[in-house]
Design a protein around this motif. Structure first.
Motif, PDB file in Angstrom:
ATOM      1  N   VAL B 296      -7.298  -6.459  24.992  1.00 20.29           N
ATOM      2  CA  VAL B 296      -6.454  -6.466  24.268  1.00 20.29           C
ATOM      3  C   VAL B 296      -6.463  -5.578  22.637  1.00 20.29           C
ATOM      4  O   VAL B 296      -7.806  -5.908  21.857  1.00 20.29           O
ATOM      5  CB  VAL B 296      -5.793  -8.118  24.158  1.00 20.29           C
ATOM      6  N   HIS B 297      -4.828  -5.388  21.971  1.00 19.04           N
ATOM      7  CA  HIS B 297      -5.298  -5.414  20.604  1.00 19.04           C
ATOM      8  C   HIS B 297      -5.627  -6.602  19.986  1.00 19.04           C
ATOM      9  O   HIS B 297      -5.402  -7.592  20.196  1.00 19.04           O
ATOM     10  CB  HIS B 297      -4.132  -5.133  19.979  1.00 19.04           C
ATOM     11  N   PRO B 298      -6.331  -5.773  18.751  1.00 15.44           N
ATOM     12  CA  PRO B 298      -7.195  -7.180  17.792  1.00 15.44           C
ATOM     13  C   PRO B 298      -5.872  -7.891  17.370  1.00 15.44           C
ATOM     14  O   PRO B 298      -5.786  -9.487  17.667  1.00 15.44           O
ATOM     15  CB  PRO B 298      -7.620  -6.024  16.352  1.00 15.44           C
ATOM     16  N   TYR B 299      -4.615  -7.440  17.294  1.00 20.48           N
ATOM     17  CA  TYR B 299      -3.889  -8.916  17.174  1.00 20.48           C
ATOM     18  C   TYR B 299      -3.529  -9.704  17.881  1.00 20.48           C
ATOM     19  O   TYR B 299      -2.750 -10.434  17.273  1.00 20.48           O
ATOM     20  CB  TYR B 299      -2.480  -7.712  16.862  1.00 20.48           C
ATOM     21  N   VAL B 300      -3.584  -9.611  18.835  1.00 19.50           N
ATOM     22  CA  VAL B 300      -3.104  -9.968  20.336  1.00 19.50           C
ATOM     23  C   VAL B 300      -3.860 -11.372  19.593  1.00 19.50           C
ATOM     24  O   VAL B 300      -3.529 -12.334  19.604  1.00 19.50           O
ATOM     25  CB  VAL B 300      -3.443  -9.805  21.385  1.00 19.50           C
ATOM     26  N   LEU B 301      -5.389 -11.580  19.579  1.00 19.90           N
ATOM     27  CA  LEU B 301      -6.125 -12.529  19.772  1.00 19.90           C
ATOM     28  C   LEU B 301      -5.813 -13.021  18.649  1.00 19.90           C
ATOM     29  O   LEU B 301      -6.177 -14.459  17.938  1.00 19.90           O
ATOM     30  CB  LEU B 301      -7.460 -12.065  20.202  1.00 19.90           C
ATOM     31  N   GLU B 302      -5.800 -12.414  17.306  1.00 21.22           N
ATOM     32  CA  GLU B 302      -5.479 -13.048  16.155  1.00 21.22           C
ATOM     33  C   GLU B 302      -4.305 -14.133  15.875  1.00 21.22           C
ATOM     34  O   GLU B 302      -4.244 -14.904  15.516  1.00 21.22           O
ATOM     35  CB  GLU B 302      -5.013 -12.065  15.011  1.00 21.22           C
ATOM     36  N   LEU B 303      -2.910 -13.399  17.029  1.00 22.95           N
ATOM     37  CA  LEU B 303      -1.690 -14.202  16.760  1.00 22.95           C
ATOM     38  C   LEU B 303      -2.111 -15.581  18.224  1.00 22.95           C
ATOM     39  O   LEU B 303      -1.031 -15.871  17.889  1.00 22.95           O
ATOM     40  CB  LEU B 303      -0.584 -13.846  17.178  1.00 22.95           C
ATOM     41  N   THR B 304      -2.711 -15.463  18.818  1.00 22.27           N
ATOM     42  CA  THR B 304      -2.922 -16.549  20.085  1.00 22.27           C
ATOM     43  C   THR B 304      -4.155 -16.204  20.641  1.00 22.27           C
ATOM     44  O   THR B 304      -4.545 -17.135  22.077  1.00 22.27           O
ATOM     45  CB  THR B 304      -2.141 -15.565  21.390  1.00 22.27           C
ATOM     46  N   GLY B 305      -4.561 -17.122  19.442  1.00 24.47           N
ATOM     47  CA  GLY B 305      -6.194 -17.583  19.859  1.00 24.47           C
ATOM     48  C   GLY B 305      -6.634 -18.813  20.230  1.00 24.47           C
ATOM     49  O   GLY B 305      -7.827 -19.135  20.016  1.00 24.47           O
ATOM     50  N   LYS B 306      -5.648 -19.789  20.521  1.00 24.46           N
ATOM     51  CA  LYS B 306      -6.061 -20.837  20.521  1.00 24.46           C
ATOM     52  C   LYS B 306      -6.396 -21.298  21.861  1.00 24.46           C
ATOM     53  O   LYS B 306      -5.430 -21.013  22.481  1.00 24.46           O
ATOM     54  CB  LYS B 306      -4.814 -21.431  21.065  1.00 24.46           C
ATOM     55  N   SER B 307      -7.304 -21.972  22.102  1.00 24.85           N
ATOM     56  CA  SER B 307      -8.133 -22.148  23.513  1.00 24.85           C
ATOM     57  C   SER B 307      -7.963 -23.328  23.971  1.00 24.85           C
ATOM     58  O   SER B 307      -7.666 -23.597  24.781  1.00 24.85           O
ATOM     59  CB  SER B 307      -9.676 -22.096  23.378  1.00 24.85           C
ATOM     60  N   ALA B 308      -7.588 -24.615  23.101  1.00 22.50           N
ATOM     61  CA  ALA B 308      -7.129 -25.609  23.928  1.00 22.50           C
ATOM     62  C   ALA B 308      -5.975 -26.076  23.265  1.00 22.50           C
ATOM     63  O   ALA B 308      -6.083 -26.597  22.649  1.00 22.50           O
ATOM     64  CB  ALA B 308      -8.243 -26.243  23.737  1.00 22.50           C
ATOM     65  N   PRO B 309      -4.663 -25.863  23.182  1.00 22.17           N
ATOM     66  CA  PRO B 309      -3.376 -25.552  23.199  1.00 22.17           C
ATOM     67  C   PRO B 309      -3.436 -26.989  22.631  1.00 22.17           C
ATOM     68  O   PRO B 309      -2.729 -27.771  24.185  1.00 22.17           O
ATOM     69  CB  PRO B 309      -2.336 -24.976  23.148  1.00 22.17           C
ATOM     70  N   PRO B 310      -2.576 -28.115  21.848  1.00 18.11           N
ATOM     71  CA  PRO B 310      -2.329 -29.196  22.380  1.00 18.11           C
ATOM     72  C   PRO B 310      -0.920 -29.903  23.032  1.00 18.11           C
ATOM     73  O   PRO B 310      -0.647 -31.279  23.243  1.00 18.11           O
ATOM     74  CB  PRO B 310      -2.378 -30.175  21.250  1.00 18.11           C
ATOM     75  N   THR B 311       0.168 -29.194  22.034  1.00 19.88           N
ATOM     76  CA  THR B 311       1.870 -29.051  23.274  1.00 19.88           C
ATOM     77  C   THR B 311       1.639 -28.086  23.037  1.00 19.88           C
ATOM     78  O   THR B 311       0.888 -27.212  23.569  1.00 19.88           O
ATOM     79  CB  THR B 311       2.256 -29.281  21.493  1.00 19.88           C
ATOM     80  N   GLY B 312       2.743 -28.170  24.008  1.00 21.28           N
ATOM     81  CA  GLY B 312       3.960 -26.691  24.836  1.00 21.28           C
ATOM     82  C   GLY B 312       3.793 -25.442  23.606  1.00 21.28           C
ATOM     83  O   GLY B 312       3.452 -24.519  24.462  1.00 21.28           O
ATOM     84  N   LEU B 313       4.550 -26.184  22.410  1.00 28.16           N
ATOM     85  CA  LEU B 313       4.591 -25.348  21.748  1.00 28.16           C
ATOM     86  C   LEU B 313       3.732 -24.867  21.409  1.00 28.16           C
ATOM     87  O   LEU B 313       3.535 -22.766  20.984  1.00 28.16           O
ATOM     88  CB  LEU B 313       5.058 -25.678  20.294  1.00 28.16           C
ATOM     89  N   ALA B 314       2.447 -25.128  20.722  1.00 30.29           N
ATOM     90  CA  ALA B 314       0.953 -24.000  20.714  1.00 30.29           C
ATOM     91  C   ALA B 314       0.959 -23.018  22.251  1.00 30.29           C
ATOM     92  O   ALA B 314      -0.001 -22.351  22.044  1.00 30.29           O
ATOM     93  CB  ALA B 314       0.297 -25.534  20.610  1.00 30.29           C
ATOM     94  N   GLY B 315       1.105 -23.652  22.843  1.00 32.07           N
ATOM     95  CA  GLY B 315       0.819 -23.124  23.876  1.00 32.07           C
ATOM     96  C   GLY B 315       0.702 -21.327  24.329  1.00 32.07           C
ATOM     97  O   GLY B 315       0.715 -20.601  24.514  1.00 32.07           O
ATOM     98  N   LYS B 316       2.719 -21.816  23.499  1.00 32.81           N
ATOM     99  CA  LYS B 316       2.917 -20.033  23.294  1.00 32.81           C
ATOM    100  C   LYS B 316       2.095 -19.212  22.294  1.00 32.81           C
ATOM    101  O   LYS B 316       2.149 -17.926  22.340  1.00 32.81           O
ATOM    102  CB  LYS B 316       4.054 -20.084  22.719  1.00 32.81           C
ATOM    103  N   PHE B 317       0.964 -19.721  21.745  1.00 30.23           N
ATOM    104  CA  PHE B 317       0.067 -19.435  21.207  1.00 30.23           C
ATOM    105  C   PHE B 317      -1.274 -19.024  21.521  1.00 30.23           C
ATOM    106  O   PHE B 317      -2.145 -19.032  20.846  1.00 30.23           O
ATOM    107  CB  PHE B 317       0.158 -19.793  19.405  1.00 30.23           C
ATOM    108  N   SER B 318      -1.244 -19.460  23.030  1.00 24.00           N
ATOM    109  CA  SER B 318      -2.366 -19.439  23.724  1.00 24.00           C
ATOM    110  C   SER B 318      -2.875 -18.635  24.484  1.00 24.00           C
ATOM    111  O   SER B 318      -1.993 -17.953  25.612  1.00 24.00           O
ATOM    112  CB  SER B 318      -3.041 -20.615  24.703  1.00 24.00           C
ATOM    113  N   ILE B 319      -3.396 -17.243  24.485  1.00 23.19           N
ATOM    114  CA  ILE B 319      -3.417 -16.584  25.114  1.00 23.19           C
ATOM    115  C   ILE B 319      -3.654 -16.930  26.649  1.00 23.19           C
ATOM    116  O   ILE B 319      -4.204 -16.923  28.087  1.00 23.19           O
ATOM    117  CB  ILE B 319      -4.293 -15.091  24.737  1.00 23.19           C
ATOM    118  N   TYR B 320      -5.156 -18.089  27.049  1.00 22.10           N
ATOM    119  CA  TYR B 320      -6.120 -18.671  27.835  1.00 22.10           C
ATOM    120  C   TYR B 320      -4.866 -19.337  28.653  1.00 22.10           C
ATOM    121  O   TYR B 320      -4.310 -19.526  30.151  1.00 22.10           O
ATOM    122  CB  TYR B 320      -7.301 -19.561  27.082  1.00 22.10           C
TER     123      TYR B 320
END
Lengths: 444, 444
Positions: B296-320
């Motif tokens: 992916v483009h670097p932006y994608v990981l910069e914006l959505t790099g959360k590996s272990a999102p604690p909430t569903g909301l945070a999950g939106k910022f996790s490509i994982y």
């Protein structure tokens, strides 16, 4: 950890741990703030913002100082915060050109009135709110200011949130969120200087910070490291910064003690020049003067370079107008910034004789003034510490005189004197009901 | 002259001069916006902001969509604007990653309800508000975004002010001031992404912009060149910018036509990866997969790099998390971002198999996905234009289906269908009274 440590420091600092001199300076700051807020309360811009009461059918929760209207606590924080900055006559933390009371005082008074809080709590929240915003300002000044931010609102929003957070008794987690919600709303462009939008800034910062604390109280989540995060406040809004200044010597050094009060109704950067022009005006007559050279720090001209201000408000950002009235009238009070003054032919003529020259080696608080006379004589007057600076402060009597001059015409002598006493005794007041009653416009 | 020219352009553009395809796209944008606003209206964060109604004893002037409460127009703009961004399911101007409706739509609906305005005016104001904010966004993107600003709020405040200014019938001078009062309030840090404060941004931008227009209507003065001044918006908030983009080809090119609608309930940058993971999930079983590489483009990981999102909301910022649900469940709707999903053992396990890799040569709207299977096979799936992009847009039927899915559970089928018709016919409505009645939560 900067944000978390700041919150820990704030929450561990009870009123008893705040030294007596700081508490005294806090009360002086509140008195000075209340005076300038009441003094400007009938300015047309206040009517314009008060029209939002009608637009929103705002509830009558808190008082607008110097008037008779009441509005809801968010709108009240906006209006009282704005009012206090209209005359550019409020307090100044000289290290950062920050006006600390503007964003904080309206919030503590609004919550005090709505929640009927005791004076000691109000003073406590006010002092810590100011301390927080000033320490954050220290960390980003001068880079943040040079970039173009009005530091009073951009960092003041943190102070408002802290003060409100204390009065709302936020937990540590909630206070951290409050700083996040506040910090993301940091705003204020110096481009607005000279328009009504400048005094709008501290008022809106007060409102934004109060809203942040109200939301955090309901567990509205936010960043937990708004100050230090990669895309947080400091990195985004200040090209250079030193966040170690936020928490350094907490409890030992108090930034609020560096808060100075203005004898003149304009930006602090002009005060040395005013002192000098008043002094020169006492020594020579206007018709003798060929020109007055004012050697100043580059900031001074950058901020006050308007050569032909169209309004009195704009005159506050004109070293030419200001130098002229100081020389000709021996003062630079609110009266010298009436719209009529910037159109007065004698002043308009004399302002062309004011010749500022920038010199980076001249400190911001100084001026080297020289009157070049038509007969060839030169009279020099150097100001090292302007009246109202920390080194040459206004006395308590000066402050009371300033307060009376601003408030007597609006709330009357009796209420004004009652208000002075109430603010002096604020720590002993179980309720601010009577203090706030004194702020109401007297019947005309 | 950029600010003045923009205002001249806005004020000379009547609804008749807006091409039919732009008007149609405006209506689609309103429909999509209303769907996501109603869909998220029972989120806990909405209750928290609605508590401000109690705190301020707010008047009941305008409706909160998807609920039964009414509040004053400023608070209403905040809440509806926030609600529409909670699911991260709103529209996106792909060139600038801007969500144009969020700050503008709540303002036009609030004023329409309070002032009982006809639908054509509302559509007119909405389109021009979006057009203004998107053109300003074009001028500062990507530098402004890279610095750390949430461009939706930081430029959206201009759109809100323009839309409100049109409905309040501001003069040219007043509209210029409105942009000044709005622009000095530009705010929003990307640091807030993943918390409730992110959706707060467009709501607060709506509120700030509306307030700016209300004040300008009363002749509250401001800078006349907020965009281009030395210490104005562009110079202070965007290290690099090209202000010629603000007015270029006005009336000939329409940025609103580039507004795309999301089939998935998360940031647009993840949509190519979702398409790819859904496609791969149809071809192989989870237990066969060793890892899925997403280039992916670097932006994608910069914006959505959360590996272990604690909430569903945070999950939106996790490509994982997002890659895992897309693969396992074949969708990335709001249901895939429930808090329970980020704790689901199968999803938590599979997300460790999602391996993003950044490559600057891969465009933002693309992904090269490869499933590496335990038996040594490799299955590649390349997405050039994700579903919902301008090149591969959602159809009208897709949009209506999305709207129904979001609104049926809250306002019921009958009202939802009435609302779809009302928005489609908005230009013919003399009043929005019945349209707004359809937005009310159905009795449970």
């Amino acid at each position: 950890m900067v944000t978390k440590t700041l919150v820990e420091n704030i929450l561990k600092t009870s009123i008893k741990e705040i030294p007596e001199d700081v508490r005294q300076h806090g009360k002086k700051s509140l008195l000075n703030w209340m005076g300038v807020a009441i003094g400007a309360s009938s300015h047309p811009s206040v009517d314009m913002v008060l029209a939002l009461k009608e637009d929103t059918q705002s509830a009558e929760q808190v008082s607008i100082f110097g008037r008779t209207e009441k509005v809801d606590l968010l709108l009240g924080s906006l209006i009282n915060g704005m009012s206090s900055h209209i005359f550019d006559y409020d307090d100044t933390h000289l290290d950062t050109i920050h006006h600390p009371s503007g964003p904080v005082a309206p919030v503590v008074f609004a919550l005090a009135e709505k929640m009927d809080l005791p004076g000691e709590k109000v003073l406590h929240a006010f002092i810590l709110g100011c301390e927080a915003e000033l320490r954050i300002a220290n960390a980003v000044y001068p880079s943040h200011y040079q970039l173009g931010y009005h530091i009073t609102s951009s960092t003041g929003v943190f102070g408002a949130a802290v003060a409100a957070g204390i009065l709302l008794e936020l937990s540590e987690e909630q206070m951290i969120w409050a700083l996040g919600i506040a910090g993301t709303q940091s705003f204020g462009l110096r481009e607005m200087f000279g328009t009504m939008t400048k005094p709008f800034h501290p008022g809106k910062a007060a409102q934004n910070g109060l809203m942040a604390a109200l939301l955090a109280k309901r567990n509205f989540t936010s960043s937990t490291e708004v100050l230090e995060a990669k895309r947080g406040f400091a990195n985004v809004l200040a090209p250079e910064h030193d966040l170690s200044k936020v928490n350094v010597h907490w409890g030992e050094q108090w930034e609020l003690l560096k808060n100075a009060f203005k004898p003149y109704a304009c930006g602090i950067v002009l005060h040395p020049s005013i002192d000098a022009c008043i002094a020169l005006g006492k020594q020579v007559k206007a018709e003798e003067v060929e020109r007055i050279e004012l050697v100043v720090h580059p900031y001074v001209l950058e901020l006050t370079g308007k050569s032909a201000p169209p309004t009195g408000l704009a005159g506050k950002f004109s070293i030419y107008h200001t130098g002229a009235v100081a020389f000709l009238e021996g003062d630079a009070g609110e009266g010298q910034y009436a719209d009529s003054k910037v159109k007065d032919p004698a002043i308009v003529d004399f302002r062309t004789k004011i010749k500022p020259r920038v010199d980076e080696t001249v400190k911001e608080e100084r001026v080297i003034a020289t009157a070049f006379l038509k007969d060839g004589r030169e009279i020099e007057h150097i100001v090292k510490n302007a009246t109202g600076s920390i080194e040459n402060p206004m006395t308590d009597e000066d402050l009371v005189r300033k307060f009376k001059k601003l408030t007597y015409p609006i709330i009357g002598a009796e209420q004004a004197n009652g208000l002075i006493d109430a603010i002096n005794e604020i720590q002993q007041l179980d309720s601010l009901t009577s203090l706030i009653a004194f702020t109401k416009a007297a019947k005309q």
